[in-house]
Design a protein around this motif. Structure first.
Motif: not given
Lengths: 293, 288
Positions: B140, B144, B148-149, B172-175, B178, B243
């Protein structure tokens, strides 16, 4: 009660073991690099094995909420393959530099040969260079001689005794190391090495100072729950919870903390679901996310 | 000022003198010694122990974009990106082989630093095939770092790789809010993949990730999906409400009268300020 197993070979254990260990209160482990049951034939096998300890095994442990650290070294059995040993010693520094590598080990004697002497000395030199503690395995055969030789080698190499743990001690070899200032490791095994009652007897006789207990569980007949089992027997035998915590949690972490890569606070901190931290960019400062269960 | 100088300056201002002294020596050794790769390997591995792992803030122009403030790289990450830049600068090897070597020999955090810093290290995407491959990781942390970003995937990844990345992030449960430039890289295939994922989760009696709506457009979905999105507006889970409101901002043509009624009703009773703000924005955009 929180426990820490300072010597266990998780690559050979199942996910059931991880689950049971977490349920029994084990929050962190140190996995020393060792041999694989049969001799490796080339340095590439070592590279993949070391990468496995740093990578996949650490990840696997994290899935069960267990912190995984390791030690890196060339074990004495395979030190006797001189050509391969030289190649392994050449790549070792780049692994000793890695985060999560909390000692050089397990190194020491097996057959007590000149090749083992050289590998032991070379790796103690590396430990000094990388400011790392040393985990030394004492041999299964000719244990008393091997332990004495180990203490001499530590002195010859000029490694500070408090930076060394001498492991797999028993009733005969523990008294030999008591005055040397090294840390005292004991492996609890179902049939060989030490048992829980014998371990508790040693603690009653010699106290808890610098005493460390591990399961040394591997792919042989062994038990990854030996540390909590010793904890239970200590409590049943009249030791206080503080004493159990000192021997089975604080002592090993304090020893490995000399690497600058592990400390009590880190092992005790509450677990968080770090995927949630990405919601708030600010909460992420200096971190990368990990889901801890 | 180039990336190297900006990274160095940020670290010099925000880390201890001992840390910077160590870093300076490591950078010099990589620049001046005969075997820079060996020096780099040890220095990169030691960076966290020597420079620490605390928050660092810096401003960088990534891949020619407007300058942005970066605050999710730690001092260890910044040092490692800087050491990588130094090696790239010194070495005769092609950039792609260098990056592959650094990645192969790094531990998880060193690899994560490489991926976070990839817009700095590889702005022209010479290492693209390998970068896409890195998203196959189980970690993860690594995933990420790339996703992410980080503007690199949206700028360079193929549609297929980008869509896979979005779906894996959800998995993976990431938002996925981002993921940079998600809206710019939207394609209809993404809606189909996400709708299938929602179906799969619901068939198994499991919830689906709240932010999934950001990767979907109702026009590309089966009829009935709009009702599911409308249900989210009044859901108990605040994430679902948030969302759904955010996603509808990208759907100006999909707001039927019935949907507008739900939006207004929810806006009147919404207790969460962020959802409230999103709903208000939605209502106002419709008036305009």
């Amino acid at each position: 009660m929180n426990y820490f197993d300072p010597h266990i070979h998780m690559v050979s254990r199942t996910t059931d073991d991880y689950e049971n260990m977490a349920a029994a209160g084990i929050v962190g482990v140190v996995e020393p690099a060792f041999w694989q049951g049969q001799p490796r034939t080339n340095v590439g096998s070592f590279i993949d094995y070391y990468d496995l300890l740093l990578g996949w095994e650490r990840f696997r442990a994290s899935q069960f909420g267990i912190l995984h650290y390791c030690t890196m070294g060339l074990n004495p059995k395979e030190a006797n393959n001189r050509e391969m040993a030289r190649d392994v010693l050449n790549i070792l520094p780049r692994y000793l530099a890695k985060d999560g590598v909390v000692a050089v080990g397990e190194i020491g004697y097996d057959d007590i040969t000149p090749a083992e002497d050289e590998a032991l000395l070379a790796q103690m030199e590396m430990a000094k260079e990388f400011e790392l503690p040393v985990l030394i395995h004492t041999p299964h055969r000719d244990k008393v001689t091997g332990t004495k030789r180990t203490l001499d080698a530590i002195k010859d190499a000029g490694v500070a005794p408090e930076m060394v743990i001498v492991d797999h001690l028993n009733e005969l070899t523990l008294p030999l190391v008591l005055d040397s200032g090294v840390w005292r490791g004991h492996s609890i095994y179902p049939n060989t090495k030490m048992s829980e009652p014998r371990m508790v007897a040693l603690l009653q006789q010699y106290g808890t100072e610098r005493m460390v207990v591990n399961s040394a569980a591997d792919w042989g007949k062994s038990d990854p729950l030996k540390v909590p089992k010793v904890g239970q027997l200590m409590l049943d035998s009249g030791f206080s919870e503080e004493q159990v915590s000192k021997v089975l949690f604080e002592n090993p972490i304090e020893f490995y903390a000399q690497s600058g890569r592990i400390n009590l606070a880190e092992v005790q901190r509450p677990k968080v679901d770090q995927t949630q931290q990405w919601q708030e960019n600010s909460a992420l400062r200096g971190q990368t996310p990990i889901v801890e269960k | 000022m180039n990336h190297y100088n900006r990274l160095y300056q940020a670290l010099a201002q925000q880390c201890s003198e001992a840390a910077i002294e160590w870093l300076k020596q490591a950078l010099n050794a990589i620049a001046s010694e005969s075997d820079p790769t060996a020096k780099h390997q040890i220095a990169s591995a030691m960076a966290k122990r020597k420079v620490g792992d605390q928050a660092v803030t810096l401003t960088l122009e990534l891949m020619g974009e407007e300058p942005r403030e970066i605050c999710h790289w730690s001092s260890a990450d910044c040092s490692r990106i800087l050491l990588n830049l130094a090696l790239i600068d010194t070495s005769d090897k092609p950039l792609t082989s260098l990056l592959s070597e650094i990645y192969a020999q790094g531990d998880e955090r060193e690899r994560a630093a490489l991926l976070m810093g990839i817009p700095v290290l590889d702005p022209d995407a010479q290492w693209l095939v390998e970068a896409e491959d890195c998203c196959r990781t189980n970690s993860l942390l690594l995933f990420s770092a790339m996703v992410m970003h980080n503007p690199y995937p949206a700028r360079h990844f193929s549609s297929r790789a980008f869509n896979q990345l979005v779906l894996k992030a959800l998995f993976l449960g990431l938002d996925i809010a981002h993921i940079e430039d998600l809206q710019a890289r939207y394609n209809s295939e993404l809606s189909v993949m996400c709708a299938d994922y929602i179906d799969e989760r619901m068939a198994a009696n499991r919830d689906y990730p709240a932010s999934i709506w950001l990767a979907m457009r109702l026009r590309d979905c089966r009829p009935g999906t709009a009702n599911l999105l409308a249900d989210c507006l009044t859901a108990q889970d605040v994430g679902k409400r948030y969302y759904a409101a955010l996603a509808l901002q990208h759907e100006p043509d999909e707001q039927t009268e019935a949907l507008q009624k739900i939006i207004k009703q929810q806006a009147e009773q919404e207790t969460d300020p962020e959802v409230q703000a999103a709903l208000t924005k939605l209502i106002e955009s419709k008036r305009l």
